[in-house]
Design a protein around this motif. Sequence first.
Motif, PDB file in Angstrom:
ATOM      1  N   ASP A   8       0.856  -1.226  -0.105  1.00 45.41           N
ATOM      2  CA  ASP A   8       0.005  -0.048   0.084  1.00 45.41           C
ATOM      3  C   ASP A   8       1.042   1.172  -0.088  1.00 45.41           C
ATOM      4  O   ASP A   8       2.215   1.092   0.265  1.00 45.41           O
ATOM      5  N   GLY A  47     -11.488   3.190  -1.286  1.00 48.50           N
ATOM      6  CA  GLY A  47     -11.627   3.799  -2.555  1.00 48.50           C
ATOM      7  C   GLY A  47     -12.609   4.938  -2.153  1.00 48.50           C
ATOM      8  O   GLY A  47     -13.545   4.784  -1.228  1.00 48.50           O
ATOM      9  N   THR A 107      -2.420   0.231  -4.612  1.00 46.09           N
ATOM     10  CA  THR A 107      -3.127   1.442  -3.970  1.00 46.09           C
ATOM     11  C   THR A 107      -4.357   2.077  -4.616  1.00 46.09           C
ATOM     12  O   THR A 107      -4.575   1.621  -5.822  1.00 46.09           O
ATOM     13  N   SER A 108      -4.971   2.620  -3.924  1.00 45.49           N
ATOM     14  CA  SER A 108      -6.503   3.017  -4.536  1.00 45.49           C
ATOM     15  C   SER A 108      -6.355   4.507  -5.327  1.00 45.49           C
ATOM     16  O   SER A 108      -7.078   5.041  -5.754  1.00 45.49           O
ATOM     17  N   SER A 110      -4.691   6.917  -8.156  1.00 47.71           N
ATOM     18  CA  SER A 110      -4.613   6.783  -9.450  1.00 47.71           C
ATOM     19  C   SER A 110      -4.075   8.219 -10.118  1.00 47.71           C
ATOM     20  O   SER A 110      -4.406   9.218  -9.561  1.00 47.71           O
ATOM     21  N   SER A 132      -3.262   0.257  -9.543  1.00 52.00           N
ATOM     22  CA  SER A 132      -4.130   1.286  -9.105  1.00 52.00           C
ATOM     23  C   SER A 132      -5.664   0.852  -9.031  1.00 52.00           C
ATOM     24  O   SER A 132      -5.982   0.006  -9.608  1.00 52.00           O
ATOM     25  N   SER A 133      -6.443   1.894  -8.722  1.00 55.93           N
ATOM     26  CA  SER A 133      -7.800   1.859  -8.638  1.00 55.93           C
ATOM     27  C   SER A 133      -8.608   1.827 -10.103  1.00 55.93           C
ATOM     28  O   SER A 133      -9.487   1.110 -10.213  1.00 55.93           O
ATOM     29  N   ASP A 134      -7.506   2.080 -10.916  1.00 55.12           N
ATOM     30  CA  ASP A 134      -8.190   2.071 -12.212  1.00 55.12           C
ATOM     31  C   ASP A 134      -8.212   0.768 -12.975  1.00 55.12           C
ATOM     32  O   ASP A 134      -8.825   0.489 -13.967  1.00 55.12           O
ATOM     33  N   GLU A 138     -13.139  -3.526  -8.242  1.00 58.58           N
ATOM     34  CA  GLU A 138     -13.452  -3.651  -6.512  1.00 58.58           C
ATOM     35  C   GLU A 138     -12.255  -3.278  -5.800  1.00 58.58           C
ATOM     36  O   GLU A 138     -11.120  -3.769  -6.128  1.00 58.58           O
ATOM     37  N   GLY A 139     -12.472  -2.290  -4.976  1.00 58.29           N
ATOM     38  CA  GLY A 139     -11.276  -1.771  -4.308  1.00 58.29           C
ATOM     39  C   GLY A 139     -11.273  -2.528  -2.894  1.00 58.29           C
ATOM     40  O   GLY A 139     -11.892  -3.547  -2.577  1.00 58.29           O
ATOM     41  N   LYS A 140     -10.119  -2.313  -2.085  1.00 65.04           N
ATOM     42  CA  LYS A 140      -9.788  -3.008  -0.731  1.00 65.04           C
ATOM     43  C   LYS A 140     -11.369  -2.664   0.081  1.00 65.04           C
ATOM     44  O   LYS A 140     -11.604  -1.467   0.038  1.00 65.04           O
ATOM     45  N   PRO A 145      -7.595  -6.100  -5.631  1.00 66.85           N
ATOM     46  CA  PRO A 145      -6.385  -5.242  -5.855  1.00 66.85           C
ATOM     47  C   PRO A 145      -5.094  -6.029  -5.460  1.00 66.85           C
ATOM     48  O   PRO A 145      -4.213  -6.040  -6.071  1.00 66.85           O
TER      49      PRO A 145
END
Length: 224
Positions: A8, A47, A107-108, A110, A132-134, A138-140, A145
């Motif tokens: 992270d 996110g 990481t979330s 971007s 990245s979040s892109d 679904e994020g953490k 991820p």
Amino acid sequence: MTRAALFDVDGTLVDTNYLHVGAWWEAFRQAGHSVPMSAVHRAIGLGSDDLIGHLLGAGRDRDQDAAISGAHSALYATWFDRLPALNGAAALLRALAAQGWKVVLATSASGPELQALRKALDADDVIHDTASSDDVSEGKPAPEPIRHAMELAGGTSDETVYVGDSVWDMKAATGASVTAVALLSGGIPREDLVGAGAAEVYRDPADLLAHLDTSVFARIGGGG
């Protein structure tokens, strides 16, 4: 064997969590919401969409979400030119890379935010890739991820360690069957991190670096 060291960034390698707290608090205030800073702090690591939902609930006016997220981004961006790397962060990544670990950021962040974080970290020479979040739907705390970052490194779950600072990081790693290491540099209590799945806890990147030879990295790497 490909060994993957996933990291992270916010609160783990770069000292930004409390900057995010202030920016989110002000963004919520501008939208007419009074959200305690302590609650915002514990939501850092999610996110943007998930963070807003977590703090305002499912019954919120979702038409405000984009404006709140945009306000946070604009407020946080005022810090881009002076984001501080945490003590020992770049040295830790370089030490792991020198031992043959593939370093991937998960990481979330971007776009320009991620660019600012990487500039602050100043360790691009040893970063194999970035998830990245892109890159995920679904994020953490979803494991997606971590799984994506692991794929970028070419590792498997038993050859991978994920280092983060939040409960969401620990849950995402354990959901992906990856060993989770927690740092206290994000301000989350040790017991919360352990309860969410942290196998080991260190003060900050410098503390992990100082104990690298006795850490889970050494055991997976064959050095312990």
